[in-house]
Design an enzyme around this catalytic site. Structure first.
Site, mmCIF file in Angstrom:
data_model
loop_
_atom_site.group_PDB
_atom_site.id
_atom_site.type_symbol
_atom_site.label_atom_id
_atom_site.label_comp_id
_atom_site.label_asym_id
_atom_site.label_seq_id
_atom_site.Cartn_x
_atom_site.Cartn_y
_atom_site.Cartn_z
ATOM 1 N N ASP A 115 42.382 31.913 47.764
ATOM 2 C CA ASP A 115 43.105 31.644 49.005
ATOM 3 C C ASP A 115 42.213 31.005 50.058
ATOM 4 O OD1 ASP A 115 41.706 34.062 49.269
ATOM 5 O OD2 ASP A 115 43.140 34.900 50.680
ATOM 6 N N ASP A 149 37.136 31.010 47.136
ATOM 7 C CA ASP A 149 38.015 31.848 46.323
ATOM 8 C C ASP A 149 39.427 31.270 46.362
ATOM 9 O OD1 ASP A 149 38.765 32.569 48.885
ATOM 10 O OD2 ASP A 149 38.717 34.718 48.532
ATOM 11 N N SER A 175 44.257 36.738 46.650
ATOM 12 C CA SER A 175 42.852 36.426 46.891
ATOM 13 C C SER A 175 42.170 35.941 45.617
ATOM 14 C CB SER A 175 42.149 37.643 47.485
ATOM 15 O OG SER A 175 40.833 37.335 47.855
ATOM 16 N N ASP A 225 39.758 31.799 51.936
ATOM 17 C CA ASP A 225 39.258 32.410 53.166
ATOM 18 C C ASP A 225 37.806 32.851 53.018
ATOM 19 O OD1 ASP A 225 39.696 34.549 51.442
ATOM 20 O OD2 ASP A 225 40.617 35.840 52.948
#
Length: 456
Positions: free
Chosen positions: A242, A240, A102, A244
């Site tokens: 990743d 961010d 993340s 998501d």
């Protein structure tokens, strides 16, 4: 190598580079075999994706090897954002594993898990996985099958169906991908939406050479805010690592609070369904409940995507939002997706003649402290000290930390212990800045009263 501290409440995250890694390829291989055994996937198929982080491909392939030796077959989606992995799980009806850490620093990598249909794993899943990985037998032969698929076009088409182009206004959009997966997926999503895209740090690079891919930290939003002002853009999107999660910036270069974005999307989603449900977490602004009044109802979850997803499923909620800029959609299998949230706001703006700052202001009326961390060795004692000091001044709840609320005066405070560090996280909200500041300072003084306790 599988050190115990990498197993978090909802996922796995650990250092994978340097002299003392917490997760290595052998550990990933053991986790692959344990994942198959724990979920009974021998003879079944699941999907795997990874972001651009260091050792991502190597860890994913080691995990895949362990899983195939345990009898499972793999569909490798390759480089994906986490919400693309959720999409793959939902679209194909298969469990999934995403290799990502993340927004953590570059030396970290890890894994997120889901069941078929992007459903959350059960509470305690990572602890069970840790115990099983310590003793699991790795098969001598590779039994399961393997294939590679690119679902990007299907992902984009699904988003287009959920949020079609609805206005004629051409927008200028700054996108800061932070050298994360947003640099690959966002241009594909916006390709047919008649926007002028101004990209910052769009090349995926797991060393994050420009700034950490963590929009929770204000310093990582500075470049995008400046670019919005410099280019006179209509809005900015900051993702961010990743991708998501998405933070939005208005035309003045100011960050729009994620709770306000939640309120904007909630009203749009509830327009499709009479008396629908919206899920928020315990520290989401009262602005969401105010906006939803007359359109549906709000249900409150504990902080964390596993809890939000579970409550959304049980309530058949149409939408959910968290203060951390995670946005969940029933039409996306109840999973979180930053780019779908961005499309909702983009199309609301495209259909309006007003700037984002004006649209957002209609959904707000509160002052917020933001999340403030304090290093505290005894969470319980500190929270009890605050509760005693506020006795008689509001309703007290011990649920997801300590919450004290005066609904008539229009303020609340929440103190929530970190799951992984000796931190207390404070959030304060009030109708005016003076009240918010006074409450914030009073609570911080109580929390940090012991010698040696300092803020972070």
């Amino acid at each position: 190598m599988l050190k115990e501290q990498i197993f978090k409440a909802n996922d796995i995250r650990g250092v994978v580079t340097g002299a003392d890694p917490e997760l290595d390829l052998d550990g990933a291989r053991r986790l692959g075999a344990a994942f198959v055994e724990l979920l009974g996937l021998s003879g079944e198929t699941f999907v795997v994706g990874r972001d651009m982080r260091q050792l991502g491909e190597e860890l994913a392939m080691a995990f895949t090897d362990g899983a195939r030796r345990a009898g499972a077959s793999i569909i490798n989606l390759g480089l994906t954002s986490t919400d693309q992995l959720w999409f793959g799980s939902g679209h194909l009806g298969l469990p999934g594993v995403q290799f990502t850490a993340s927004h953590n620093p570059a030396r970290y990598n890890g894994m997120k898990f889901c069941l078929a249909g992007a459903a959350p794993v059960r509470s305690g899943f990572t602890a069970e996985l840790r115990e099983l990985a310590a003793t699991v037998n790795i098969g001598e032969d590779v039994v399961g099958g393997y294939q590679e698929r690119d679902l990007t076009a299907d992902f984009v088409a699904h988003l287009d169906r959920l949020v079609p182009v609805s206005g004629e206004r051409r927008l200028k959009v700054v996108v800061d991908a932070g050298n994360g997966m947003g640099g690959l997926i966002v241009p594909a999503v916006l390709a047919d939406r008649d926007v002028e895209l101004i990209g910052l740090y769009m090349e995926p690079d797991g060393t994050f050479p420009n700034h950490p891919a963590n929009p929770l930290e204000p310093e990582n939003l500075v470049d995008a805010c400046s670019a919005v002002r410099e280019h006179s853009a209509d809005l900015g999107l900051v993702f961010d690592g990743d991708a998501d999660r998405c933070f939005l910036i208005d035309e003045r270069g100011d960050v729009v609070d994620p709770s306000v974005i939640t309120a904007m999307i909630a009203v749009a989603e509830l327009s499709k369904e009479t008396d629908g449900v919206v899920v928020v977490n315990a520290i989401t602004s009262q602005a969401v409940a105010d906006a939803v009044t007359g359109h549906g109802r709000v249900e409150v979850s504990r902080v964390g995507h596993t809890f939000v997803k579970a409550l959304m499923a049980s309530e058949n909620a149409v939408f959910g939002g968290e203060h951390s800029a995670h946005y969940y959609f029933r039409d996306f299998w109840g999973a979180d997706t930053g780019v779908l949230a961005a499309l909702h706001v983009l199309e609301q703006l495209r259909s309006s003649t007003e700037p984002l700052s004006v649209l957002a202001a209609r959904f707000d009326g509160y002052q917020r402290s933001g999340e403030i961390n304090s290093t505290v060795t005894d969470h319980r004692v500190a929270m009890e000290r605050v509760a005693e000091a506020f006795e008689g001044r509001g309703g007290v709840e011990y649920w997801d930390g300590l919450t004290i609320r005066d609904e008539q005066a229009g303020w609340w405070i929440n103190l929530r212990p970190s799951n992984t560090e000796p931190l207390l996280r404070l959030n304060v909200e009030a109708r005016d800045a003076d009240t918010m500041t006074r409450l914030r300072d009073e609570v911080l003084a109580l929390v940090r009263t012991d010698e040696g306790e300092a803020d972070e």
